[in-house]
Design a protein around this motif. Structure first.
Motif, PDB file in Angstrom:
ATOM      1  N   UNK A 148      56.232  55.253  49.170  1.00 33.49           N
ATOM      2  CA  UNK A 148      56.161  53.800  49.111  1.00 33.49           C
ATOM      3  C   UNK A 148      57.214  53.221  48.168  1.00 33.49           C
ATOM      4  N   UNK A 149      57.782  52.092  48.567  1.00 34.71           N
ATOM      5  CA  UNK A 149      58.750  51.409  47.726  1.00 34.71           C
ATOM      6  C   UNK A 149      58.088  50.541  46.679  1.00 34.71           C
ATOM      7  N   UNK A 150      58.898  49.956  45.801  1.00 32.25           N
ATOM      8  CA  UNK A 150      58.377  49.184  44.678  1.00 32.25           C
ATOM      9  C   UNK A 150      57.544  47.995  45.144  1.00 32.25           C
ATOM     10  N   UNK A 151      58.007  47.284  46.166  1.00 35.06           N
ATOM     11  CA  UNK A 151      57.270  46.107  46.628  1.00 35.06           C
ATOM     12  C   UNK A 151      55.882  46.473  47.130  1.00 35.06           C
ATOM     13  N   UNK A 152      55.790  47.564  47.886  1.00 38.80           N
ATOM     14  CA  UNK A 152      54.491  48.010  48.395  1.00 38.80           C
ATOM     15  C   UNK A 152      53.587  48.459  47.256  1.00 38.80           C
ATOM     16  N   UNK A 153      54.157  49.167  46.288  1.00 39.73           N
ATOM     17  CA  UNK A 153      53.362  49.623  45.146  1.00 39.73           C
ATOM     18  C   UNK A 153      52.813  48.439  44.356  1.00 39.73           C
ATOM     19  N   UNK A 154      53.630  47.454  44.142  1.00 45.19           N
ATOM     20  CA  UNK A 154      53.191  46.272  43.405  1.00 45.19           C
ATOM     21  C   UNK A 154      52.063  45.577  44.145  1.00 45.19           C
ATOM     22  N   UNK A 155      52.226  45.389  45.454  1.00 48.71           N
ATOM     23  CA  UNK A 155      51.190  44.712  46.237  1.00 48.71           C
ATOM     24  C   UNK A 155      49.879  45.486  46.198  1.00 48.71           C
ATOM     25  N   UNK A 156      49.948  46.807  46.366  1.00 54.20           N
ATOM     26  CA  UNK A 156      48.740  47.639  46.340  1.00 54.20           C
ATOM     27  C   UNK A 156      48.055  47.579  44.975  1.00 54.20           C
ATOM     28  N   UNK A 157      48.843  47.678  43.922  1.00 57.29           N
ATOM     29  CA  UNK A 157      48.261  47.744  42.587  1.00 57.29           C
ATOM     30  C   UNK A 157      47.684  46.405  42.165  1.00 57.29           C
ATOM     31  N   UNK A 158      48.332  45.326  42.537  1.00 64.45           N
ATOM     32  CA  UNK A 158      47.762  44.010  42.262  1.00 64.45           C
ATOM     33  C   UNK A 158      46.449  43.813  43.015  1.00 64.45           C
ATOM     34  N   UNK A 159      46.393  44.311  44.241  1.00 69.76           N
ATOM     35  CA  UNK A 159      45.149  44.225  45.016  1.00 69.76           C
ATOM     36  C   UNK A 159      44.044  45.026  44.337  1.00 69.76           C
ATOM     37  N   UNK A 160      44.382  46.230  43.842  1.00 67.41           N
ATOM     38  CA  UNK A 160      43.392  47.055  43.139  1.00 67.41           C
ATOM     39  C   UNK A 160      42.905  46.367  41.870  1.00 67.41           C
ATOM     40  N   UNK A 161      43.824  45.744  41.145  1.00 65.52           N
ATOM     41  CA  UNK A 161      43.453  45.015  39.930  1.00 65.52           C
ATOM     42  C   UNK A 161      42.515  43.857  40.271  1.00 65.52           C
ATOM     43  N   UNK A 162      42.803  43.141  41.357  1.00 69.71           N
ATOM     44  CA  UNK A 162      41.961  42.021  41.763  1.00 69.71           C
ATOM     45  C   UNK A 162      40.577  42.480  42.198  1.00 69.71           C
ATOM     46  N   UNK A 163      40.495  43.718  42.711  1.00 70.73           N
ATOM     47  CA  UNK A 163      39.209  44.273  43.132  1.00 70.73           C
ATOM     48  C   UNK A 163      38.376  44.777  41.960  1.00 70.73           C
ATOM     49  N   UNK A 164      38.946  44.781  40.764  1.00 67.65           N
ATOM     50  CA  UNK A 164      38.196  45.160  39.582  1.00 67.65           C
ATOM     51  C   UNK A 164      38.480  46.548  39.048  1.00 67.65           C
TER      52      UNK A 164
END
Length: 371
Positions: A148-164
């Motif tokens: 995965x590239x940086x943009x995908x990693x950022x999107x995934x990790x922000x989603x995980x953070x938002x999920x708690x």
């Protein structure tokens, strides 16, 4: 005088589960989860089911070892004698131990025995084993894969953070150190300082490269650097730990208590990550956890969250549960995650509700041995 309970039958099944997403790391791809199930039925009418897994190879070898050599030795045994059975089976397979195939087979047996024991006593496993904590912080490895590239990693990790989730794991091991740094820096900038980032090299570096990458990662406030080198290189990990402030995590590729003891005695790790399947079951996993506690080292187990959540809740030094759903296709139970914590199940036994009709439709192996 009441006759002792005995093991009357052993049923062996295998179900292959494709991963939900593409999973790649520095040395391999996760192709198929070969899920190996062992159900023992005892003379008291209570059953216990244990399991182990591979990531695509060796499942048939584990099943053959169970069917031809281990399961026959269980028939007629008292299932309460967990330690005696584990030791007997380990020495019976002495010529093939220590190693993954033997440990996975032992884990199938041992987790089934503990499931039976907890069900027999009408207790959740985590309470039977000590009940040290009612919840454990949880991080996710559902994303973060190496392709995965940086943009995908950022999107995934922000989603995980938002999920708690309180943290997320990112795979490292791109051809040049600058690529890893760019990916990790993008994630750190996006999630801010209050979110933990774990990184995993999957044994992909030699000593000089591990030292180089750790130095390059120094300003990213990483929770740990996991498996930076081959698991056999204890002195290399000790050298690395002495030269970086990043905690060094090891354990998923170790198959016996003595391997963890060597790392801990030599100060070669900051965190231990025993995998209950790869170390041979619950019996040795608990020993590793208590050994690490004696050295003041936390336990953050690898994979198998459906079982590890109970083991982590059982011991006082478990710091994290790794969230990566493994059994959703063949179970009706789900791990409870709320407010950044994983909560152990309250049902007796392992707390895993197997979906037997689905398993019967998908199983590739189904064989039973009777007393």
């Amino acid at each position: 005088m009441t006759a002792p309970v005995t093991i009357e039958s052993i049923r062996l099944r295998q179900v292959n589960l494709p991963p939900k997403v593409v999973r790649t790391d520095a040395i391999q791809s996760f192709v198929t989860q070969e899920t190996l199930l062992l159900t023992l039925r005892c003379s008291d009418g209570v059953e216990g089911t244990g399991y182990a897994y591979t990531i695509g190879t060796g499942g048939s070898s584990v099943m053959a070892l169970l069917h031809d050599h281990l399961a026959p030795r269980l028939l007629g045994r008292n299932p309460l004698h967990v330690e005696a059975i584990w030791k007997d089976l380990f020495f019976h397979t002495h010529a093939t131990a220590v190693g993954a195939i033997t440990s996975l087979a032992l884990a199938c047996v041992d987790t089934a025995l503990w499931d039976w024991r907890a069900r027999r006593q009408d207790l959740p496993l985590w309470q039977l084993l000590g009940g040290a904590q009612s919840r454990v912080p949880v991080y996710t490895t559902e994303g973060g894969w190496l392709h995965l590239g940086a943009d995908e990693l950022v999107a995934q990790t922000l989603a995980a953070q938002a999920q708690g989730f309180r943290g997320a794991k990112i795979k490292v091991g791109r051809p040049h150190v600058s690529e890893d740094v760019a990916r990790l820096s993008a994630v750190r900038e996006a999630v801010g300082p209050g979110f933990d980032i774990m990184v995993d090299a999957n044994q992909g570096f030699n000593r000089p490269e591990a030292l180089r990458r750790a130095a390059a990662f120094a300003g990213l406030d990483l929770a740990w650097l996991e498996e930076p080198m081959a698991a056999e290189d204890v002195s290399g990990h000790r050298q690395l730990r002495g030269q970086t402030a990043i905690p060094v995590a090891v354990g998923e590729s170790m198959y016996h208590l003595s391997q963890f003891r060597e790392y801990l005695e030599r100060g070669a790790c900051s965190i231990v990550q025993p995998d209950v399947a790869r170390i041979g079951g619950i019996t040795p996993w608990i020993k590793v956890a208590h050994l690490a506690e004696g050295f003041g080292v936390p336990v953050c187990p690898h994979f198998l969250m459906e079982l590890h959540v109970s083991l982590c809740a059982a011991v006082p030094n478990a710091a994290w549960v790794e969230y990566i759903p493994q059994l959703d296709d063949i179970t009706t139970s789900r791990i409870r995650v709320e407010g950044g914590y994983a909560w152990p199940p309250e049902t007796p036994g392992l707390g895993i509700a197997w979906d037997w009709p689905v398993i019967e439709k998908r199983q590739l192996v189904d064989t039973t041995l009777n007393q």
